[in-house]
Design a protein around this motif. Structure first.
Motif, PDB file in Angstrom:
ATOM      1  N   THR A   1       0.854  -1.272   0.041  1.00  0.00           N
ATOM      2  CA  THR A   1      -0.066   0.182  -0.038  1.00  0.00           C
ATOM      3  C   THR A   1       1.093   1.135  -0.108  1.00  0.00           C
ATOM      4  OG1 THR A   1      -1.578  -1.203   1.284  1.00  0.00           O
ATOM      5  CG2 THR A   1      -1.656   1.106   1.167  1.00  0.00           C
TER       6      THR A   1
ATOM      7  N   LYS B   1       2.210   1.802  -3.339  1.00  0.00           N
ATOM      8  CA  LYS B   1       1.180   2.297  -4.183  1.00  0.00           C
ATOM      9  C   LYS B   1       1.120   3.799  -4.062  1.00  0.00           C
ATOM     10  CE  LYS B   1      -1.327  -1.986  -5.259  1.00  0.00           C
ATOM     11  NZ  LYS B   1      -1.329  -1.876  -6.802  1.00  0.00           N
TER      12      LYS B   1
ATOM     13  N   PRO C   1      -3.121   3.493  -9.840  1.00  0.00           N
ATOM     14  CA  PRO C   1      -4.576   3.806 -10.054  1.00  0.00           C
ATOM     15  C   PRO C   1      -5.484   3.069  -8.939  1.00  0.00           C
ATOM     16  CG  PRO C   1      -3.642   2.684 -11.879  1.00  0.00           C
ATOM     17  CD  PRO C   1      -2.316   2.990 -10.859  1.00  0.00           C
ATOM     18  N   ASP C   2      -4.971   2.114  -8.365  1.00  0.00           N
ATOM     19  CA  ASP C   2      -5.791   1.359  -7.362  1.00  0.00           C
ATOM     20  C   ASP C   2      -5.589   1.454  -6.301  1.00  0.00           C
ATOM     21  OD1 ASP C   2      -3.239   0.045  -7.628  1.00  0.00           O
ATOM     22  OD2 ASP C   2      -4.354  -1.901  -7.817  1.00  0.00           O
TER      23      ASP C   2
ATOM     24  N   LEU D   1      -8.137   1.518  -3.075  1.00  0.00           N
ATOM     25  CA  LEU D   1      -8.738   0.015  -2.573  1.00  0.00           C
ATOM     26  C   LEU D   1      -7.592  -0.227  -1.421  1.00  0.00           C
ATOM     27  CD1 LEU D   1      -9.899  -2.116  -5.689  1.00  0.00           C
ATOM     28  CD2 LEU D   1     -11.180  -1.260  -3.680  1.00  0.00           C
ATOM     29  N   PHE D   2      -6.467  -0.220  -1.750  1.00  0.00           N
ATOM     30  CA  PHE D   2      -5.420  -0.596  -0.837  1.00  0.00           C
ATOM     31  C   PHE D   2      -5.274   0.240   0.626  1.00  0.00           C
ATOM     32  CE2 PHE D   2      -4.175  -3.021  -4.245  1.00  0.00           C
ATOM     33  CZ  PHE D   2      -3.742  -4.235  -3.925  1.00  0.00           C
TER      34      PHE D   2
ATOM     35  N   ILE E   1     -15.234  -0.714   0.460  1.00  0.00           N
ATOM     36  CA  ILE E   1     -14.573  -1.386  -0.679  1.00  0.00           C
ATOM     37  C   ILE E   1     -15.535  -2.338  -1.441  1.00  0.00           C
ATOM     38  CG2 ILE E   1     -13.014  -3.563  -1.017  1.00  0.00           C
ATOM     39  CD1 ILE E   1     -11.512  -2.640   1.836  1.00  0.00           C
TER      40      ILE E   1
ATOM     41  N   ALA F   1     -16.501   0.442  -3.984  1.00  0.00           N
ATOM     42  CA  ALA F   1     -15.462   0.630  -4.904  1.00  0.00           C
ATOM     43  C   ALA F   1     -15.536  -0.532  -6.022  1.00  0.00           C
ATOM     44  CB  ALA F   1     -14.092   0.710  -4.233  1.00  0.00           C
ATOM     45  N   VAL F   2     -15.596  -1.679  -5.435  1.00  0.00           N
ATOM     46  CA  VAL F   2     -15.181  -2.994  -6.623  1.00  0.00           C
ATOM     47  C   VAL F   2     -16.502  -3.307  -7.473  1.00  0.00           C
ATOM     48  CG1 VAL F   2     -13.464  -4.062  -5.141  1.00  0.00           C
ATOM     49  CG2 VAL F   2     -15.960  -4.731  -4.874  1.00  0.00           C
TER      50      VAL F   2
END
Ligand SMILES: Cc1cc2nc3c(=O)[nH]c(=O)nc-3n(C[C@H](O)[C@H](O)[C@H](O)COP(=O)(O)OP(=O)(O)OC[C@H]3O[C@@H](n4cnc5c(N)ncnc54)[C@H](O)[C@@H]3O)c2cc1C
Length: 380
Positions: free
Chosen positions: A298, A301, A307-308, A311-312, A370, A373-374
């Protein structure tokens, strides 16, 4: 775990022995960890993430995570106080306030401890939607808020306080303010927590407290943006580091206990004698190391702007909090009555670990975010 940079390591080397000495007594007495916090102030770690120009260490999230995890390995209460301070410091550093340069110097010199006062009795764990409303008179802004939990309440020198914006149209129209300890109109309630007992995470009432324009930490109505851009990433990864440190402490203590405690009639240690306990210890170790790997990913990132990343950021706190609940439960079982009768630090870890999953955003809320988001739904 890799070591923080040398200067930071020197700072932590001075603090860790104090934490090791004081953690048990802090928990037993439910008392503010005076010596541990003084050691943090003296070490320079209060300025870890602040720029070098103000006397800080200019460290990023990777060092922050390592240091916070190692503090939590020794004392969960001190780690949570430290996390709240760093989040407060980051909000102040990112603010347009003319007071910020002086404040950052004070923090880097160990003279100022900060914290966050967001959660309100009215909106409970939905800290992004304060129900309080700030008002304006000719010279200042007047704050009236019922804060339900504030770590370091009555102990911190500076409070980053959220309030519904003046004339705000929706609950997420908030503004962040700086309130000094001792400001007129502030009272603090008591804290008697199940875990993190040294935290002073009691309620705080702010009644008719006047703050000047220089104490506004965001533009009017822009508090939500600061919560999302600054507080969320720092709090999520720092809270994950606290959970991982607590879980690691329990896993390590359980392994030490199993290796060094014997069944005399069998002539074997618990570890030698019981495959079931060995399997528990293995599960605990894998769980701690997996949560740490996810957290480190994380942090990578965040620095690369992947870009994700969101989420992390959301997942890191949820995973670490669940891991800490599971691992400390496994540790209680692996150590049997020795843990239950408080002769090991494992039961303190077990109690301390329970806070993260109900600290906002709570694990339930993170799973909901989450899930949204998904599936392409908006979070708010
Ligand atoms: C040790 C400790 C230190 C703290 N320090 C601070 C601090 O320094 N500053 C600060 O501002 N706050 C702080 N808090 C407050 C914390 O962040 C939460 O606001 C608080 O724990 C929420 O408790 P509550 O009883 O109001 O929860 P409630 O909001 O009443 O939640 C009850 C249950 O409902 C669930 N729930 C709520 N909303 C949803 C939803 N939308 N979807 C699914 N489930 C949901 C929750 O997960 C929880 O299980 C601290 C809390 C603790 C325990």
């Amino acid at each position: 775990m890799s070591q923080p940079r040398n200067a930071v390591q020197e700072m932590t080397n001075k603090v860790f022995p104090v934490l090791e000495q004081c953690a048990g007594a802090t928990d037993a007495a439910g008392a503010w960890p005076t010596r541990s916090i003084q050691a943090l102030r003296d070490s320079g770690l209060l300025g870890l993430t602040l720029p070098k120009e103000v006397g800080g260490q200019g460290a990023g999230m990777a060092d922050f995570v390592k240091v916070t995890e190692k503090i939590a390995l020794r004392c969960g209460s001190t780690a949570m106080i430290y996390l709240m301070h760093v989040c407060g410091a980051q909000v102040i550093a990112a603010s347009p306030s003319p007071k910020k340069s002086d404040l950052m110097k004070q923090m880097a010199a160990g003279k100022a401890l900060a914290t966050l006062a967001f959660s309100e009795s009215g909106s409970r764990s939905h800290f992004w939607a304060p129900v309080s409303k700030a008002a304006r008179n000719s010279t200042s802004t007047v704050l009236n808020c019922e804060k339900s939990f504030v770590t370091s309440a009555g102990q911190a020198d500076y409070y980053v306080v959220s309030s519904g914006a003046i004339n705000g149209k929706s609950p997420v129209h908030s503004t962040l303010y700086l309130v000094e300890k001792g400001a007129p109109g502030i009272t603090y309630g008591n804290w008697n927590g199940m875990g993190l007992r040294g935290n002073a995470s009691g309620p705080m009432t702010i009644a008719g407290c006047h703050v000047d324009d220089a104490s506004r930490l965001t533009a009017e109505g822009e508090g939500f943006k600061a919560l999302m851009d600054t507080v969320l990433p720092w709090f999520q990864i720092g809270n994950a580091a606290v959970s991982i440190g607590i879980a690691d402490a329990a896993a390590t203590a359980a392994a030490t206990h199993a290796a060094n405690t014997h069944f005399e009639h069998l002539g074997q240690s618990i570890a030698e004698s019981l495959p079931g306990v060995r399997a528990r210890l293995a599960r605990m170790r894998i769980a701690v190391d997996s949560a740490r790997a996810y957290l480190n990913q994380t942090v990578d990132k965040i620095s690369s702007g992947a870009p994700d990343v969101m989420l992390f950021v959301l997942g890191s706190k949820a995973l670490a909090a669940e891991t800490a609940l599971n691992v400390t439960d496994e540790a209680m079982r692996a150590c049997g009555g020795a843990a239950f009768n408080r002769s090991l630090s494992v039961e303190r870890n077990f109690r301390d670990a329970r806070a993260a999953s109900i600290m906002a955003p709570t694990t339930d809320v993170l799973y909901d975010f989450i899930g949204k988001a998904v599936t392409g739904l908006p979070l708010f």
